[in-house]
Design a protein around this motif. Structure first.
Motif, PDB file in Angstrom:
ATOM      1  N   PRO A  65      54.690  61.857  65.217  1.00  0.00           N
ATOM      2  CA  PRO A  65      53.610  62.571  65.663  1.00  0.00           C
ATOM      3  C   PRO A  65      53.320  63.831  65.299  1.00  0.00           C
ATOM      4  CG  PRO A  65      55.538  62.480  67.339  1.00  0.00           C
ATOM      5  CD  PRO A  65      55.691  61.582  66.264  1.00  0.00           C
ATOM      6  N   TYR A  66      54.224  64.462  64.712  1.00  0.00           N
ATOM      7  CA  TYR A  66      54.068  65.675  64.330  1.00  0.00           C
ATOM      8  C   TYR A  66      53.820  66.020  62.592  1.00  0.00           C
ATOM      9  CZ  TYR A  66      55.900  66.053  69.128  1.00  0.00           C
ATOM     10  OH  TYR A  66      56.033  65.724  70.294  1.00  0.00           O
ATOM     11  N   LEU A  67      53.529  64.956  61.959  1.00  0.00           N
ATOM     12  CA  LEU A  67      53.225  65.148  60.540  1.00  0.00           C
ATOM     13  C   LEU A  67      52.210  63.890  60.087  1.00  0.00           C
ATOM     14  CD1 LEU A  67      57.083  65.624  59.043  1.00  0.00           C
ATOM     15  CD2 LEU A  67      55.297  67.177  59.123  1.00  0.00           C
ATOM     16  N   PRO A  68      51.456  64.414  58.926  1.00  0.00           N
ATOM     17  CA  PRO A  68      50.554  63.271  58.806  1.00  0.00           C
ATOM     18  C   PRO A  68      51.185  62.111  58.270  1.00  0.00           C
ATOM     19  CG  PRO A  68      50.681  65.065  57.174  1.00  0.00           C
ATOM     20  CD  PRO A  68      51.408  65.448  58.284  1.00  0.00           C
ATOM     21  N   LEU A 153      57.063  73.794  57.274  1.00  0.00           N
ATOM     22  CA  LEU A 153      57.542  74.495  58.354  1.00  0.00           C
ATOM     23  C   LEU A 153      57.823  73.725  59.551  1.00  0.00           C
ATOM     24  CD1 LEU A 153      57.540  76.865  60.599  1.00  0.00           C
ATOM     25  CD2 LEU A 153      54.878  76.765  60.269  1.00  0.00           C
ATOM     26  N   VAL A 154      56.941  72.754  60.105  1.00  0.00           N
ATOM     27  CA  VAL A 154      56.909  71.975  61.234  1.00  0.00           C
ATOM     28  C   VAL A 154      58.405  70.825  60.964  1.00  0.00           C
ATOM     29  CG1 VAL A 154      56.087  69.884  62.264  1.00  0.00           C
ATOM     30  CG2 VAL A 154      54.501  71.764  61.515  1.00  0.00           C
ATOM     31  N   PRO A 190      43.137  77.144  59.437  1.00  0.00           N
ATOM     32  CA  PRO A 190      44.480  77.845  59.028  1.00  0.00           C
ATOM     33  C   PRO A 190      45.500  76.751  58.848  1.00  0.00           C
ATOM     34  CG  PRO A 190      43.944  78.264  61.321  1.00  0.00           C
ATOM     35  CD  PRO A 190      42.864  77.666  60.796  1.00  0.00           C
ATOM     36  N   ASP A 191      45.604  75.530  59.365  1.00  0.00           N
ATOM     37  CA  ASP A 191      46.514  74.585  59.174  1.00  0.00           C
ATOM     38  C   ASP A 191      46.355  73.676  58.216  1.00  0.00           C
ATOM     39  OD1 ASP A 191      44.625  73.270  60.625  1.00  0.00           O
ATOM     40  OD2 ASP A 191      45.636  73.134  62.286  1.00  0.00           O
TER      41      ASP A 191
ATOM     42  N   LEU B  67      49.005  67.436  62.245  1.00  0.00           N
ATOM     43  CA  LEU B  67      50.233  68.225  62.677  1.00  0.00           C
ATOM     44  C   LEU B  67      50.431  67.759  64.074  1.00  0.00           C
ATOM     45  CD1 LEU B  67      50.088  71.047  60.556  1.00  0.00           C
ATOM     46  CD2 LEU B  67      51.243  69.095  59.917  1.00  0.00           C
ATOM     47  N   LEU B  68      49.568  67.268  64.880  1.00  0.00           N
ATOM     48  CA  LEU B  68      49.825  67.241  66.260  1.00  0.00           C
ATOM     49  C   LEU B  68      49.501  65.606  66.574  1.00  0.00           C
ATOM     50  CD1 LEU B  68      47.700  70.341  67.255  1.00  0.00           C
ATOM     51  CD2 LEU B  68      50.294  69.602  67.683  1.00  0.00           C
ATOM     52  N   TRP B  91      38.373  83.838  65.028  1.00  0.00           N
ATOM     53  CA  TRP B  91      39.753  84.069  64.435  1.00  0.00           C
ATOM     54  C   TRP B  91      40.124  85.690  64.789  1.00  0.00           C
ATOM     55  CZ3 TRP B  91      42.825  80.187  65.125  1.00  0.00           C
ATOM     56  CH2 TRP B  91      42.456  78.911  64.717  1.00  0.00           C
ATOM     57  N   GLU B 149      54.730  70.443  70.881  1.00  0.00           N
ATOM     58  CA  GLU B 149      53.331  70.656  70.403  1.00  0.00           C
ATOM     59  C   GLU B 149      52.975  72.116  70.395  1.00  0.00           C
ATOM     60  OE1 GLU B 149      54.083  68.253  72.578  1.00  0.00           O
ATOM     61  OE2 GLU B 149      54.029  66.567  71.512  1.00  0.00           O
ATOM     62  N   PHE B 151      54.698  74.717  70.021  1.00  0.00           N
ATOM     63  CA  PHE B 151      55.291  75.325  68.975  1.00  0.00           C
ATOM     64  C   PHE B 151      54.446  75.294  67.632  1.00  0.00           C
ATOM     65  CE2 PHE B 151      57.552  74.904  65.011  1.00  0.00           C
ATOM     66  CZ  PHE B 151      57.802  76.169  64.590  1.00  0.00           C
ATOM     67  N   VAL B 152      54.100  73.709  67.380  1.00  0.00           N
ATOM     68  CA  VAL B 152      53.533  73.377  66.062  1.00  0.00           C
ATOM     69  C   VAL B 152      52.088  74.143  66.024  1.00  0.00           C
ATOM     70  CG1 VAL B 152      52.298  71.655  65.048  1.00  0.00           C
ATOM     71  CG2 VAL B 152      54.696  71.355  65.742  1.00  0.00           C
ATOM     72  N   ALA B 155      52.443  78.027  65.629  1.00  0.00           N
ATOM     73  CA  ALA B 155      52.901  78.490  64.466  1.00  0.00           C
ATOM     74  C   ALA B 155      51.937  78.322  63.039  1.00  0.00           C
ATOM     75  CB  ALA B 155      54.340  77.854  64.241  1.00  0.00           C
ATOM     76  N   THR B 156      51.020  77.198  63.460  1.00  0.00           N
ATOM     77  CA  THR B 156      50.374  76.666  62.202  1.00  0.00           C
ATOM     78  C   THR B 156      49.004  77.102  62.337  1.00  0.00           C
ATOM     79  OG1 THR B 156      49.792  74.494  63.174  1.00  0.00           O
ATOM     80  CG2 THR B 156      51.730  74.624  61.565  1.00  0.00           C
ATOM     81  N   ARG B 157      48.595  77.393  63.567  1.00  0.00           N
ATOM     82  CA  ARG B 157      47.292  77.665  63.876  1.00  0.00           C
ATOM     83  C   ARG B 157      46.908  79.006  64.812  1.00  0.00           C
ATOM     84  NH1 ARG B 157      42.980  74.184  63.092  1.00  0.00           N
ATOM     85  NH2 ARG B 157      41.686  75.089  64.596  1.00  0.00           N
ATOM     86  N   VAL B 159      48.709  81.691  65.437  1.00  0.00           N
ATOM     87  CA  VAL B 159      49.087  83.091  65.081  1.00  0.00           C
ATOM     88  C   VAL B 159      48.044  83.623  64.447  1.00  0.00           C
ATOM     89  CG1 VAL B 159      51.549  82.644  64.877  1.00  0.00           C
ATOM     90  CG2 VAL B 159      50.326  81.967  62.820  1.00  0.00           C
ATOM     91  N   HIS B 160      47.114  82.770  63.680  1.00  0.00           N
ATOM     92  CA  HIS B 160      45.803  83.155  62.923  1.00  0.00           C
ATOM     93  C   HIS B 160      44.982  83.927  63.913  1.00  0.00           C
ATOM     94  CE1 HIS B 160      47.714  81.707  59.164  1.00  0.00           C
ATOM     95  NE2 HIS B 160      47.816  80.629  59.898  1.00  0.00           N
TER      96      HIS B 160
END
Lengths: 377, 378
Positions: A65-68, A153-154, A190-191, B67-68, B91, B149, B151-152, B155-157, B159-160
Motif C-alpha cells: 500500500p505504501y509504494l508504487p 524514505l518511505v 512535491p512527492d 505512496l498511499l 504551498w 499514511e 507519516f507518508v 514527510a513526502t507532501r 512538509v512542503h
C-alpha cells in the motif's frame, strides 16, 4: 468413391471456414474504411494493454500500500528476495549477534547488488578481528529499479527501521533527476506523483497468447480490441505503464519541480536515523558524462550530489551523518561504468571498498571517542 | 401437424438441456463432495468480487497515488487541488499567517474540528495579541488513515506546505490495524491489515444475481471466470479502503510498536523542519464501544495507544517543541455529542476544536509565540 466423400466433406468444411474468415476480414476492413478509423488505433491500444498485463508478473509486489511497487517478498527468481522484502538471502528483524547491520538504499545501482555485496565483503574482512565491537557485517538491500528518495524514505521509515540497522547507506541521484524532469505542461508535485503513479496490476488475458503479428488481420485486431474493451474497460483508455512511470525522459524537458524534494527526502531520512542513533552515509552518485543523456542530466546529477554534501554538513553536529564523495574519488570510465549510471563489477568493487572503508573509519573514530557505533531502537 | 411436431421438438430439446444441467449439477456436487472442498470459499470469492466491482471507483478518492493506498481525490467535492479536504491553498504560506496542519483519520477528515480550531485560534490570537495576522488550518486527514499514511503524507507532501505547527490526532485506526487474526503474520507497517485499494471493473458474469450461486454449477462457473479475469489478485485485496479483514473483539495484537515508531518518525521530521508538534490523545467513548461490539476490548486498545502517545511526547518534551494534550482524559462530551465511539456530531467536533485551540494558545503564549520559520529545502 466411398472414401472420397468424407474427404470432400472436409474440403467443403475447410472452404466454408476459410470463407467465413475472409468474410469477417473483409467486413472488418470495410467497417474501418467506411468509418474512416485507422486500424493502428486499435492495434496500439491493445498492445499497450497487453504490455501492462505482462508487466504484472515481473517479480514485483504491486499491492503493497505504501509504494508504487517493491521487490516481491519471498521471490526465488534472481535476484531473490527474503520474506521481509530485502533483496538477498533470508534475514530476520533482529540483527545477528555481533553483526554490524547496514541497509543499502537506492535504485537499480543498489538493487543489482554489485556495490552492496562488495561493501559487505570488505566490511566483513575489516571487522573480522572484533574491531569496534563487531565481528561481521550484514548488508540488507532495500531498493528497487527507479526508486527515488521518496520511495527510499518511505520504505526505510515504516519498515527498514524495524531491522534495527546500525547504519544506512544511501546511493541515489539520477532517479530523482528523472522524477524532477517533466514536460512543460505537467504540474509538478512535491512527492513526484506527477512523474509516477502506482504500478497497476492487470491480470493477463488468454487472448494475449495470440501473437501481436496476428493483428495484421483487422478481424483479429478488432476481436482483440472488443475483448479488451469488454473485460478491461478501465485499462484500455489509459494503460498503466511499467513501474508506474507516467512519461519517458527527454533531454529537452524542464529539470526541477520547485519543491526541493530530493533534499527534503534526504533530510527526513537523516532526521529519522539520527533520532534512533543510526549512522547515515550519503554517497555521491557516479556518472559517465560521455554516456549521459546530455549536459543537463550531468549538471543535474552534479547538483544533487552537491546537495547531499550540504545535507551531511548541516547534520555534522551530531556526528552521525557522513558524506562519501564517490563521484570525486572514483574515476567513472569504461572499467567502472556499464552505462551512464550503472556500475560494472569492477565499479561495484571499487565503490564497495570505498564505502566500507568510510564506514570502518567512522566506527574507529566513534570507538576512540566513546561515541555511538550506530544503534537502533 | 407441423406446428405440433415443432412444439414437441422444442419441448424435448428443453427437457434435454434441463436434464443435462441437472446431471452436471449433480456431478459438480459429487466432485465437491469427493474432493472435500468447501463450496463456501468459492461462493465467498464471488461475493467479494461482486462487492468490489459494484462499489465502482471509490468515489472521492484517488487510488493511484504511488505512496498511499488512497487519498482524497484532488478537486473532488470539498477537496482542493492538492488532495486535501478544505479550501484551496498555496504551498508557500503567506507572510503573517500561522499555518497549522492537522494529521489524522476520519475524525480529522470530517473537517469540523479543523474548522473549529481555525475559527477559535483566530479569535484567541486576536485577544492574546499574537504576532500573526491570522491562523490557517490545513486538513491532512483521510478516512481510515493510520499513523503510517499520515507519516507518508506528511514527510513526502505535507512538509512542503511549511506548517509551523502540526496536530496529530490518531489512535483508533492504529488500534484496528494492530489487530492480528489467527494465521496472519504481523507486519510492522500494517501491511498485514491493509493493501492497495483495488478498483475493479464489473465483469459481465457478475450481472446474474448472486442467489444463482446456490447452484454449484453456476457458482463454480462464475468462480472460474472470476479467477481467470482477476488472477494474481487475492480476494482479501478487494476490501473497501484496502482493509483485508474486519475487527473482532479478542483478536491478537501486533508485537511491533508501529504507532510509537510512526509518531517518532513524524516528530523527527517535524523537529528537523523546525515545526512544533501537538500530540492529542483521541477521545473514545467506551460505553458506545461496548454497545457496538459487546466488549470494551477496542476501548482498551485505544487507551494503550493514547498512553504510548503521552509517553513518547514526554520523551521529546525537552526539545521545547513537542506537547501532549490529553483530550481523552480532559474532554467530557455528553453522549448526545457522539455519533459513535470516536466520531463526534458537528457540535462535538466544535467542542474538540475549541478545546485544542485554548490549550494550544496557552502553550504558545507561554513560549511568547516564538515559532521559528519552517525550513525551506528548495
Amino acid at each position: 468413391m466411398r472414401k472420397s466423400r468424407p474427404a470432400g466433406r472436409m474440403a467443403g468444411l475447410l472452404a466454408a471456414v476459410l470463407g467465413l474468415i475472409a468474410v469477417a476480414e473483409l467486413s472488418a476492413r470495410g467497417y474501418l474504411l467506411v468509418r474512416g478509423i485507422p486500424a493502428g488505433r486499435y492495434i496500439s491500444a491493445t498492445a499497450a494493454v497487453r504490455e501492462a498485463r505482462a508487466a504484472a508478473s515481473a517479480g514485483f509486489d504491486t499491492e503493497y500500500p505504501y509504494l508504487p511497487f517493491r521487490p516481491a517478498p519471498g521471490r526465488t527468481a534472481a535476484p531473490s528476495v527474503d520474506s521481509l522484502g530485502f533483496v538477498g538471502p533470508e534475514t530476520g528483524w533482529e540483527p545477528p549477534p555481533g553483526a554490524f547491520r547496514v541497509i543499502f538504499a537506492g535504485g537499480s545501482m543498489v538493487y543489482d547488488g554489485l556495490f552492496p555485496s562488495a561493501a559487505d565483503s570488505c566490511l566483513d574482512a575489516l571487522l573480522s578481528g572484533g574491531a569496534c565491537g563487531f565481528d561481521s557485517c550484514q548488508a540488507l538491500i532495500s531498493s528497487a529499479p527507479t526508486w527515488t528518495t521518496a520511495e527510499n524514505l518511505v520504505y526505510y521509515a515504516i519498515r527498514g527501521v524495524y531491522a534495527r540497522p546500525h547504519a544506512i547507506v544511501l546511493y541515489v541521484a539520477v532517479n530523482d533527476v528523472y522524477a524532477m524532469s517533466h514536460p512543460d505542461s505537467v504540474t509538478t508535485e512535491p512527492d513526484y506523483s506527477h512523474y509516477r503513479s502506482r504500478w497497476m496490476p492487470v491480470a493477463p488475458a488468454p487472448w494475449d497468447r495470440i501473437p501481436g503479428w496476428a493483428d495484421s488481420s483487422r478481424a483479429v485486431a478488432l476481436a482483440r480490441y472488443a475483448l479488451d474493451r469488454l473485460f478491461y474497460p478501465g485499462v484500455l483508455g489509459s494503460p498503466p505503464r511499467r513501474l508506474g512511470l507516467r512519461y519517458e525522459y527527454d533531454p529537452g524537458q524542464v529539470v526541477g519541480t520547485g519543491f526541493g524534494s530530493y533534499v527534503a527526502g534526504l533530510e527526513a531520512i537523516a532526521a529519522i536515523a539520527e533520532s534512533r542513533g543510526t549512522r547515515v552515509f550519503l554517497v555521491s552518485e557516479l556518472q559517465e558524462p560521455s554516456l549521459s543523456s546530455g549536459p543537463a542530466m550531468v549538471a543535474a546529477v552534479d547538483d544533487l550530489n552537491a546537495a547531499a554534501a550540504e545535507v551531511a554538513a548541516r547534520h555534522s553536529a551530531k556526528g552521525l551523518v557522513s558524506f562519501v564523495d564517490a563521484a570525486s574519488l572514483i574515476t567513472a570510465d569504461s572499467t567502472t561504468m556499464a552505462d551512464k549510471s550503472h556500475l560494472t563489477p569492477e565499479g561495484g568493487r571499487r565503490l564497495g571498498a570505498l564505502v566500507a572503508g568510510e564506514i570502518f573509519r567512522s566506527l574507529q573514530t566513534a570507538a576512540s571517542t566513546g561515541g555511538s557505533a550506530g544503534t537502533a531502537p | 401437424m407441423n406446428a405440433s411436431r415443432k412444439g414437441r421438438k422444442v419441448l424435448f430439446a428443453a427437457a434435454g438441456v434441463a436434464m443435462a444441467l441437472t446431471a452436471l449439477e449433480l456431478l459438480t456436487r459429487l466432485a465437491l463432495g469427493l474432493t472435500g472442498r468447501d463450496y463456501a470459499e468459492f461462493r465467498d470469492y464471488n461475493a467479494w468480487v461482486h462487492r468490489a466491482s459494484t462499489a465502482g471507483l471509490p468515489s472521492g478518492y484517488d487510488v493511484e497515488h504511488p505512496l498511499l493506498p488512497y487519498r482524497p481525490e484532488p478537486l473532488s467535492e470539498g477537496v482542493n487541488s492538492h488532495g486535501y479536504r478544505g479550501e484551496e491553498f498555496e504551498w508557500d504560506c503567506r507572510p503573517g499567517v500561522l499555518r497549522i496542519a492537522c494529521l489524522g483519520g476520519s475524525t480529522t477528515w470530517d473537517n469540523w474540528y479543523p474548522e473549529a480550531l481555525e475559527d477559535r485560534m483566530n479569535e484567541l490570537m486576536d485577544s492574546l495579541d499574537a504576532p500573526f495576522d491570522s491562523c490557517e488550518v490545513l486538513n491532512f486527514g483521510a478516512q481510515s488513515w493510520t499513523t503510517v499514511e499520515s507519516f507518508v503524507n506528511y514527510a513526502t507532501r505535507g512538509v512542503h506546505a511549511g506548517p509551523r505547527i502540526i496536530v496529530v490526532y490518531h489512535a483508533i485506526n492504529d488500534a484496528l490495524a494492530s489487530t492480528i487474526p489467527d494465521g496472519v503474520r504481523p507486519e510492522p507497517d500494517y501491511s498485514h491489515w491493509r493493501t492497495r485499494w483495488n478498483p475493479i471493473p464489473r465483469p459481465v458474469w457478475d450481472l446474474p444475481p448472486l442467489w444463482l450461486d446456490e447452484s454449484r454449477l453456476a457458482g463454480l462457473a462464475r468462480y472460474a471466470l472470476n479467477r481467470a479475469a482477476l488472477s494474481g489478485i487475492d480476494p482479501n485485496q478487494l476490501g473497501r479502503c484496502g482493509i483485508r479483514y474486519p475487527y473482532e473483539p479478542g483478536m491478537g495484537e501486533s508485537p511491533f510498536d508501529t504507532f510509537g515508531n510512526n509518531l517518532e518518525n513524524i516528530i523527527a521530521v517535524a523537529l528537523n523542519c523546525s515545526t512544533t508538534v501537538f500530540v492529542v490523545s483521541q477521545f473514545h467513548m467506551t460505553e458506545l464501544t461496548v454497545e457496538q461490539f459487546g466488549s470494551d476490548d477496542l476501548a482498551r486498545r485505544v487507551g494503550r495507544i493514547n498512553d504510548r502517545a503521552m509517553r513518547l511526547s514526554r520523551e521529546y518534551s525537552g526539545t521545547g517543541r513537542v506537547f501532549f494534550l490529553d483530550a481523552a482524559d480532559e474532554l467530557r462530551p455528553d453522549r448526545s455529542l457522539m455519533l459513535d465511539n470516536c466520531h463526534f456530531t458537528p457540535e462535538g467536533y466544535r467542542l474538540l476544536g475549541d478545546w485544542i485551540a485554548v490549550e494550544m494558545c496557552a502553550v504558545l503564549d507561554s513560549l511568547e509565540w516564538r515559532l521559528p520559520e519552517p525550513e525551506d529545502w528548495r
